[in-house]
Design an enzyme around this catalytic site. Structure first.
Site, PDB file in Angstrom:
ATOM      1  N   ALA A  75      73.631  81.624 -64.919  1.00  0.00           N
ATOM      2  CA  ALA A  75      74.036  81.593 -63.505  1.00  0.00           C
ATOM      3  C   ALA A  75      75.554  81.646 -63.429  1.00  0.00           C
ATOM      4  O   ALA A  75      76.247  81.369 -64.411  1.00  0.00           O
ATOM      5  CB  ALA A  75      73.534  80.323 -62.823  1.00  0.00           C
ATOM      6  N   THR A  77      78.245  79.533 -61.991  1.00  0.00           N
ATOM      7  CA  THR A  77      78.293  78.157 -61.472  1.00  0.00           C
ATOM      8  C   THR A  77      79.678  77.734 -61.000  1.00  0.00           C
ATOM      9  O   THR A  77      79.822  76.645 -60.448  1.00  0.00           O
ATOM     10  CB  THR A  77      77.816  77.154 -62.549  1.00  0.00           C
ATOM     11  OG1 THR A  77      78.629  77.311 -63.716  1.00  0.00           O
ATOM     12  CG2 THR A  77      76.358  77.396 -62.906  1.00  0.00           C
ATOM     13  N   THR A 116      70.814  72.933 -58.520  1.00  0.00           N
ATOM     14  CA  THR A 116      72.039  72.139 -58.445  1.00  0.00           C
ATOM     15  C   THR A 116      72.047  71.162 -57.271  1.00  0.00           C
ATOM     16  O   THR A 116      71.326  71.369 -56.277  1.00  0.00           O
ATOM     17  CB  THR A 116      73.249  73.103 -58.284  1.00  0.00           C
ATOM     18  OG1 THR A 116      74.441  72.368 -58.031  1.00  0.00           O
ATOM     19  CG2 THR A 116      73.032  74.051 -57.110  1.00  0.00           C
ATOM     20  N   ASP A 117      72.894  70.148 -57.365  1.00  0.00           N
ATOM     21  CA  ASP A 117      73.103  69.220 -56.242  1.00  0.00           C
ATOM     22  C   ASP A 117      73.892  69.875 -55.105  1.00  0.00           C
ATOM     23  O   ASP A 117      73.918  69.348 -53.991  1.00  0.00           O
ATOM     24  CB  ASP A 117      73.836  67.959 -56.721  1.00  0.00           C
ATOM     25  CG  ASP A 117      75.184  68.252 -57.371  1.00  0.00           C
ATOM     26  OD1 ASP A 117      75.317  69.319 -58.014  1.00  0.00           O
ATOM     27  OD2 ASP A 117      76.114  67.430 -57.271  1.00  0.00           O
ATOM     28  N   TYR A 139      78.060  79.291 -53.225  1.00  0.00           N
ATOM     29  CA  TYR A 139      77.308  78.936 -54.437  1.00  0.00           C
ATOM     30  C   TYR A 139      76.027  78.193 -54.063  1.00  0.00           C
ATOM     31  O   TYR A 139      74.922  78.548 -54.499  1.00  0.00           O
ATOM     32  CB  TYR A 139      78.177  78.072 -55.363  1.00  0.00           C
ATOM     33  CG  TYR A 139      77.413  77.425 -56.494  1.00  0.00           C
ATOM     34  CD1 TYR A 139      76.812  78.190 -57.485  1.00  0.00           C
ATOM     35  CD2 TYR A 139      77.296  76.030 -56.588  1.00  0.00           C
ATOM     36  CE1 TYR A 139      76.103  77.606 -58.531  1.00  0.00           C
ATOM     37  CE2 TYR A 139      76.598  75.443 -57.624  1.00  0.00           C
ATOM     38  CZ  TYR A 139      75.999  76.229 -58.589  1.00  0.00           C
ATOM     39  OH  TYR A 139      75.297  75.639 -59.616  1.00  0.00           O
ATOM     40  N   LYS A 143      71.956  79.312 -54.503  1.00  0.00           N
ATOM     41  CA  LYS A 143      70.983  78.482 -55.224  1.00  0.00           C
ATOM     42  C   LYS A 143      69.799  78.110 -54.327  1.00  0.00           C
ATOM     43  O   LYS A 143      68.667  77.991 -54.797  1.00  0.00           O
ATOM     44  CB  LYS A 143      71.662  77.243 -55.806  1.00  0.00           C
ATOM     45  CG  LYS A 143      72.762  77.538 -56.828  1.00  0.00           C
ATOM     46  CD  LYS A 143      72.291  78.368 -58.009  1.00  0.00           C
ATOM     47  CE  LYS A 143      71.612  77.527 -59.071  1.00  0.00           C
ATOM     48  NZ  LYS A 143      71.309  78.324 -60.298  1.00  0.00           N
TER      49      LYS A 143
END
Length: 300
Positions: A75, A77, A116-117, A139, A143
């Protein structure tokens, strides 16, 4: 014995999965990434070069090895890069996932997808798996879209959401917050660290274990897979300084607003881990234990 294909095997998490399977021989491993294999040992598993942005190449590699499961770690990130290069972010974080989904559906392959958070706005952390998403950055948006594609797919799937992964491998392509803080403080360099963002940092080994537990247990659904200790980013860096007995007076506390970062970050994320602990047997280390593991690896 199940065969697992890992995307992004040259990254930190990818190499930790390779390391785990290299030592346990629990599954057959097909490691895939762009460029040459960065893992120091070259036998005991298969490495195949694969460009996740080339659907035909991805299909050829997967059809050649016919894995039972794919762990998708590849990914983009870097949150600010995603904001600046939206097209690339979309290709890497969404299009690549859709490519994998279609092949997994066709060949009945389990897909373990990393998330992800940053799909949350940070107003109500820590979050359960059922919490409503509300990303602040591009981002985070990519996601969320990838998660939706996985959730509505017809393949067996598990989504593992994680937070601020740290660790070390022999050939690191990029740093992480623990190594950055340690390196700067060892050089005697003053560093600015935000004191108004809270996270639950994740040891790369713990996340690798969770990925393999998801395959082992045929996990289906969303699972939180982070460390278990909540702390501000500044506290995190102070703990790094304490562990390696470095000069904490070099740490300057600042607010996130002063950084003028391209992308917005959530204030307080963090995860409730009960489901993952109960269903998968996930057992993450404390942050101090993680630093000790890292220290041991650095000495070797």
């Amino acid at each position: 014995m199940k065969t697992i294909l890992v995307t992004g095997s040259n990254g930190l998490l990818g190499q930790k999965i390779t390391e785990r399977l290299f030592t346990t021989k629990q599954f057959k491993l097909i490691a895939t990434s762009k460029g040459e294999d960065r893992f120091p040992v070259k036998d005991g598993y298969i490495y195949a070069e694969m460009n996740i942005l080339d659907p035909q190449n991805v299909r050829e590699v997967i059809e050649r090895y016919k894995p039972d499961a794919i762990i998708h770690t590849a990914a983009l990130t870097n949150v600010d890069t995603c904001e600046d290069q939206k097209e690339l972010a979309y290709q890497l974080n969404v299009e690549s996932v859709k490519t994998l989904i279609s092949i997994c559906e066709e060949y009945d392959i389990q897909l373990v997808h990393l998330s992800t958070d940053f799909i949350f706005d940070g107003a109500n952390g820590p979050y359960t798996e059922e919490a409503a998403v509300s990303p602040l950055s591009y981002y985070g948006e990519t996601k969320v879209e990838a998660e939706e594609a996985v959730k509505t797919s017809k393949c067996k799937w598990a989504i593992l959401r994680t937070i601020l992964v740290y660790g070390i491998v022999s050939d690191m392509s990029r740093s992480n917050i623990v190594l950055w803080a340690k390196g700067a403080l060892e050089k005697g360099a003053p560093i600015n660290v935000v004191n108004d963002q809270w996270r639950m940092p994740t040891l790369a080994e713990d996340l690798a274990d969770c990925c393999l537990l998801a395959v082992e247990k045929d996990a289906q659904g969303i699972y939180n897979a982070s460390g278990k200790d909540m702390m501000s980013v500044c506290e995190l860096v102070e703990k790094v300084a304490d562990y390696w007995k470095l000069d904490k007076s070099l740490i300057h506390e600042i607010s996130a607003a002063t950084l003028n970062q391209t992308a917005k970050r959530p204030v307080r994320t963090g995860f409730v881990l009960d489901k993952t602990i109960h269903d998968l047997g996930y057992n993450p280390h404390s942050f101090e234990e993680g630093l000790a593991i890292l220290d041991d690896q650095l000495k070797k």
